[in-house]
Design a protein around this motif. Structure first.
Motif, PDB file in Angstrom:
ATOM      1  N   CYS A 219       0.848  -1.196   0.000  1.00  0.00           N
ATOM      2  CA  CYS A 219       0.000   0.000   0.000  1.00  0.00           C
ATOM      3  C   CYS A 219       0.884   1.247   0.000  1.00  0.00           C
ATOM      4  O   CYS A 219       1.895   1.286   0.710  1.00  0.00           O
ATOM      5  CB  CYS A 219      -0.875  -0.045   1.249  1.00  0.00           C
ATOM      6  SG  CYS A 219      -1.738   1.482   1.593  1.00  0.00           S
ATOM      7  N   CYS A 222       0.068   2.919   3.927  1.00  0.00           N
ATOM      8  CA  CYS A 222       0.503   2.283   5.186  1.00  0.00           C
ATOM      9  C   CYS A 222       1.538   1.177   4.955  1.00  0.00           C
ATOM     10  O   CYS A 222       2.031   0.588   5.906  1.00  0.00           O
ATOM     11  CB  CYS A 222      -0.702   1.747   5.945  1.00  0.00           C
ATOM     12  SG  CYS A 222      -1.384   0.250   5.211  1.00  0.00           S
ATOM     13  N   CYS A 236      -6.193  -1.635  -0.154  1.00  0.00           N
ATOM     14  CA  CYS A 236      -5.444  -2.067   1.024  1.00  0.00           C
ATOM     15  C   CYS A 236      -6.421  -2.584   2.077  1.00  0.00           C
ATOM     16  O   CYS A 236      -7.339  -1.882   2.476  1.00  0.00           O
ATOM     17  CB  CYS A 236      -4.629  -0.894   1.567  1.00  0.00           C
ATOM     18  SG  CYS A 236      -3.826  -1.282   3.119  1.00  0.00           S
ATOM     19  N   GLN A 238      -5.679  -3.175   5.067  1.00  0.00           N
ATOM     20  CA  GLN A 238      -5.357  -2.585   6.374  1.00  0.00           C
ATOM     21  C   GLN A 238      -5.996  -1.213   6.550  1.00  0.00           C
ATOM     22  O   GLN A 238      -6.660  -0.961   7.542  1.00  0.00           O
ATOM     23  CB  GLN A 238      -3.830  -2.440   6.513  1.00  0.00           C
ATOM     24  CG  GLN A 238      -3.102  -3.724   6.795  1.00  0.00           C
ATOM     25  CD  GLN A 238      -3.374  -4.246   8.200  1.00  0.00           C
ATOM     26  OE1 GLN A 238      -3.462  -3.486   9.149  1.00  0.00           O
ATOM     27  NE2 GLN A 238      -3.539  -5.558   8.317  1.00  0.00           N
ATOM     28  N   CYS A 239      -5.747  -0.318   5.569  1.00  0.00           N
ATOM     29  CA  CYS A 239      -6.201   1.068   5.772  1.00  0.00           C
ATOM     30  C   CYS A 239      -7.293   1.470   4.788  1.00  0.00           C
ATOM     31  O   CYS A 239      -7.825   2.576   4.876  1.00  0.00           O
ATOM     32  CB  CYS A 239      -5.028   2.042   5.682  1.00  0.00           C
ATOM     33  SG  CYS A 239      -4.428   2.346   4.016  1.00  0.00           S
ATOM     34  N   ASN A 241      -7.051   2.124   1.671  1.00  0.00           N
ATOM     35  CA  ASN A 241      -6.633   3.011   0.572  1.00  0.00           C
ATOM     36  C   ASN A 241      -6.853   2.339  -0.787  1.00  0.00           C
ATOM     37  O   ASN A 241      -6.589   1.156  -0.969  1.00  0.00           O
ATOM     38  CB  ASN A 241      -5.158   3.365   0.752  1.00  0.00           C
ATOM     39  CG  ASN A 241      -4.657   4.279  -0.344  1.00  0.00           C
ATOM     40  OD1 ASN A 241      -5.155   5.381  -0.518  1.00  0.00           O
ATOM     41  ND2 ASN A 241      -3.690   3.806  -1.106  1.00  0.00           N
TER      42      ASN A 241
END
Ligand SMILES: [Zn+2]
Length: 303
Positions: A219, A222, A236, A238-239, A241
């Protein structure tokens, strides 16, 4: 007016990539953090210097050669009557000055004397400019840009500018005459032309091999490798994006080229580097659009 913008140094780009793709030792982590911090200080300085209202010329991050020595200037200001090379330091916390040297309070470790660095820059720059017929006086400054930097027993040296003095420094420049002529432009152009583009990497980088690096597209916010492709976008996990898949592939190709400048770029190498997350057809499209193809068929590679 900024005539030359600042770019992230190659060392920083490589260390950031390695930090993401392998385990750095504590020393290497420290090296990464120092370079990152130094760059952040320079960017901070740039943002402050934009407050100048006078029309001076600003050249960032120059790498020049004089007298067979290479020297780097973090920021160079050209005013009507003065050339001002600025050395920027982003140390944070408490330091002390003793016997003309700088030490960190917590460790008593001596840091490279930035005043010596500044003197070296002034000497080499003077030599460089005289050789090219420019006689404008040079006066360098050492800027401690971090607001939380404190130096005990600081020398009374007008060349050292601490954060609380920065505004005063700018006001002084603004007070000076700023009628720049063609001669100043010539000076700026001389420096821009002489700038060494391919900077030699000055610090020792960690040793790394392709096989030992973590593969995949990460990403761009992050740096997580947990990515999913959905309708030409890469997401992403995780975040959250979102990035255009083509842009993410291109970013990955550039990262591979940065780490391994001699590696032949093919659809297969990028397919492996991206950990098979993007279809070969898409990779081929990105490579065809952005690079020059050499060779044919199975021997084709991109430059
Ligand atoms: Zn992310």
């Amino acid at each position: 007016m900024f005539l030359k913008e600042r770019k992230e140094p190659v060392e920083l780009l490589i260390l950031r990539s390695l930090n993401n793709r392998m385990n750095l030792t504590a020393n290497e982590q420290q090296q990464y953090s120092n370079i990152k911090k130094g760059y952040e200080g320079e960017v901070h300085f740039d943002s402050v210097i934009t407050r100048l209202s006078s029309n001076i010329l600003i050249l960032n991050d120059l790498l020049l050669e004089s007298n067979h020595s290479i020297f780097q200037i973090d920021s160079l200001l050209i005013t009507q009557d003065l050339i001002i090379p600025c050395e920027i330091k982003n140390h944070e916390g408490n330091y002390y000055y003793q016997n003309e040297n700088f030490y960190a309070c917590t460790t008593n470790r001596e840091i490279t004397n930035p005043l010596h660095q500044l003197n070296r820059i002034e000497t080499l720059l003077t030599h460089f400019l005289h050789k090219h017929g420019f006689k404008l006086p040079i006066k360098g400054y050492l800027h401690f840009i971090h607001p939380e930097f404190f130096l005990y027993q600081a020398p009374k040296n007008e060349k050292v500018i601490f954060y609380p003095q920065l505004n005063h420094f700018l006001k002084n420049i603004d007070r000076q005459l700023a009628n720049l002529t063609k001669r100043h432009d010539q000076l700026a152009n001389l420096l821009l032309d002489a700038h060494i583009k391919k900077s030699p990497i000055s610090t020792r980088l960690p040793s790394y091999q392709y096989d030992n690096l973590k593969k995949g597209i990460h990403c761009n916010v992050c740096h997580s490798f947990q990515m999913t492709i959905l309708n030409r976008k890469i997401i992403c996990e995780q975040c959250g994006n979102l990035e255009n898949t083509h842009a993410a592939v291109l970013r990955s190709v550039e990262e591979l080229k940065l780490l391994f400048p001699n590696m032949k770029i093919t659809v297969a190498t990028i397919f492996d580097w991206c950990q098979f997350i993007v279809a070969k057809k898409v990779i081929s499209k990105v490579l065809n659009k952005n690079y020059k193809i050499s060779g044919f068929g199975q021997w084709a590679y991109y430059e």
